[in-house]
Design an enzyme around this catalytic site. Structure first.
Site, short mmCIF file in Angstrom:
data_model
loop_
_atom_site.label_atom_id
_atom_site.label_comp_id
_atom_site.label_asym_id
_atom_site.label_seq_id
_atom_site.Cartn_x
_atom_site.Cartn_y
_atom_site.Cartn_z
N TRP A 102 0.59 -1.46 -0.05
CA TRP A 102 -0.07 -0.07 0.22
C TRP A 102 0.83 1.21 -0.13
CZ3 TRP A 102 -4.31 -0.24 -2.03
CH2 TRP A 102 -5.07 -1.38 -1.99
N ASP A 172 -1.91 6.78 6.53
CA ASP A 172 -2.90 5.93 5.93
C ASP A 172 -3.28 4.89 7.04
OD1 ASP A 172 -4.31 3.96 4.53
OD2 ASP A 172 -3.02 3.68 2.78
N LYS A 196 -12.78 -1.69 5.67
CA LYS A 196 -11.84 -2.58 6.57
C LYS A 196 -12.37 -2.72 7.91
CE LYS A 196 -8.71 -2.67 3.06
NZ LYS A 196 -8.05 -2.03 2.23
C1 LIG Z 1 -7.53 -1.11 1.33
C2 LIG Z 1 -6.45 -0.22 1.65
C3 LIG Z 1 -6.34 0.92 0.69
C4 LIG Z 1 -7.09 1.10 -0.67
O1 LIG Z 1 -8.47 1.38 -0.33
P1 LIG Z 1 -9.42 1.40 -1.58
O2 LIG Z 1 -10.83 2.08 -0.71
O3 LIG Z 1 -9.85 0.20 -2.11
O4 LIG Z 1 -9.21 2.63 -2.47
C5 LIG Z 1 -5.31 1.84 0.87
N1 LIG Z 1 -4.72 1.76 2.06
C6 LIG Z 1 -4.57 0.53 2.86
C7 LIG Z 1 -3.50 0.39 3.83
C8 LIG Z 1 -5.45 -0.35 2.58
O5 LIG Z 1 -5.63 -1.56 3.30
#
Ligand SMILES: *Cc1c(COP(=O)(O)O)cnc(C)c1O
Length: 361
Positions: A102, A172, A196
């Protein structure tokens, strides 16, 4: 009805109580005679839902008043572009951690706009460890430091915010927001897509400090990608993901009722301690991540012989344990254990893993 234990990395399990409440209110929210799906986003009903969700998130994370909370669309990936477009000048130096897949996606996107400097690099250990602080290299002139608090694919997590030495810290937290208490003052901006740990897909939370809102975006930045415009419009600049916002609000209430982020952290530690301990002692399963930096959300592991992977997954599904397959880029298995994963889910997984190892070891 028999609900299974779903170990998907995302969209992931939601608390059963939340789903039941959604079901009960689906046709008629709070005697409004309407479903939340049918409400105007600028009407009193939805405004109440939206404000309550924000207030609960603020309480849960003790977000100070000099931070705005935004509810945006476009997922984590849109933040990969919004961060560099809004917080740095064209071609300016920006610092990134490279600790897994990521991070790499975020870096690739930032390169479209800025000069990316890798400040914290896990490439040398194949993303199984976080380098020691003495090896970090954060340039003084960087517009910000971006890092991925939990690498969802590699199962590698920071246990505390990196010291960015005065440079705004951008995090993030797509896969671990609300899994632990935070010192919000340490951050300039935190973002997290919902699917998530926070709710259904389609909505993304951004917590941004006021001074960063005042930064001038790159000229060509579309209105929809400008934090300032969303902040000035209370995230109602365009029609938001109303229903997802509402479900996130129910999840926030659920977390509060369970005891808040401190309790979520305690449960996450209990779940993963047990699992990692078993994996390490098993002689059959393996987790490659340095034990000091293992994720409390995504437990990755391989089997002694990868030829057994297919059988493992097939038998797991038969036992009601779903979506244990690791990300295609790293292989093996991954058990995602977010806030909503009940204790019984971890117990069922452990029992299955023990039996499988006994049969095939
Ligand atoms: C899932 C995830 C993303 C991407 O998210 P989307 O909503 O699919 O764009 C970005 N960063 C991390 C750490 C993730 O687990």
């Amino acid at each position: 009805m028999s609900r299974k234990f779903n170990f998907s990395a995302g969209p992931a399990m939601l608390p059963e109580e939340v789903l039941q409440q959604v079901q009960a209110e689906l046709l008629d929210w709070n005697s409004s005679g309407m479903s939340v799906m049918e409400m105007p986003h600028r009407g009193d009903f939805f405004e109440g839902i939206a404000n309550q969700a924000e207030q609960d998130l603020r309480e849960l994370l003790k977000i100070p008043s000099n931070y705005k909370v935004l509810f945006l669309q476009g997922g984590g990936r849109t933040q990969f572009a919004m961060v560099p477009m809004n917080l740095a000048k064209e071609a300016e130096c920006v610092a990134y951690s490279n600790t897994g897949t990521w991070s790499q996606f975020a870096i690739e996107e930032a390169k479209r706009y800025n000069t990316v400097h890798i400040a914290i690099d896990s490439e040398g250990n194949n993303y199984t460890n976080l380098p020691d602080k003495s090896e970090w290299n954060i340039p003084d002139n960087a517009a910000y430091l971006h890092y991925t608090d939990n690498e969802t694919i590699q199962g590698l997590e920071f246990s505390q915010a990196p010291d960015s030495r005065g440079i705004p810290l951008i995090s993030d937290m797509s896969s671990n927001l609300l899994s632990k208490p935070l010192e919000i003052n340490q951050y300039g901006l935190i973002y997290a897509c919902a699917q998530k740990n926070l709710g259904p897909s389609g909505i993304t939370m951004v917590i941004i400090r006021d001074d960063l809102l005042a930064r001038e975006p790159i000229v060509s930045t579309p209105s929809m990608l400008r934090y300032k415009i969303h902040a000035e419009n209370n995230s109602l600049y365009n029609t938001p993901a109303c229903f997802a916002w509402y479900v996130c609000g129910l999840v926030f209430k659920w977390v509060k009722n369970q005891g808040g982020v401190e309790e979520m952290a305690r449960r996450a530690k209990a779940r993963t301690d047990e699992l990692y301990h078993y994996i390490d002692a098993s002689g059959f399963y393996n987790n490659p991540v340095n034990s000091a930096h293992r994720s409390k959300m995504n437990v990755v592991f391989t089997l002694k012989d990868e030829k057994l992977d297919g059988t493992f997954l097939k038998n797991a599904e038969k036992a009601g344990l779903m979506n244990l397959k690791g990300h295609r880029s790293v292989g093996g298995m991954r058990a995602s254990l977010y806030n909503s994963m009940p204790k019984a889910g971890v117990a069922a997984l452990l029992q299955f893993m023990r039996e499988f190892a006994a049969q095939h070891g």
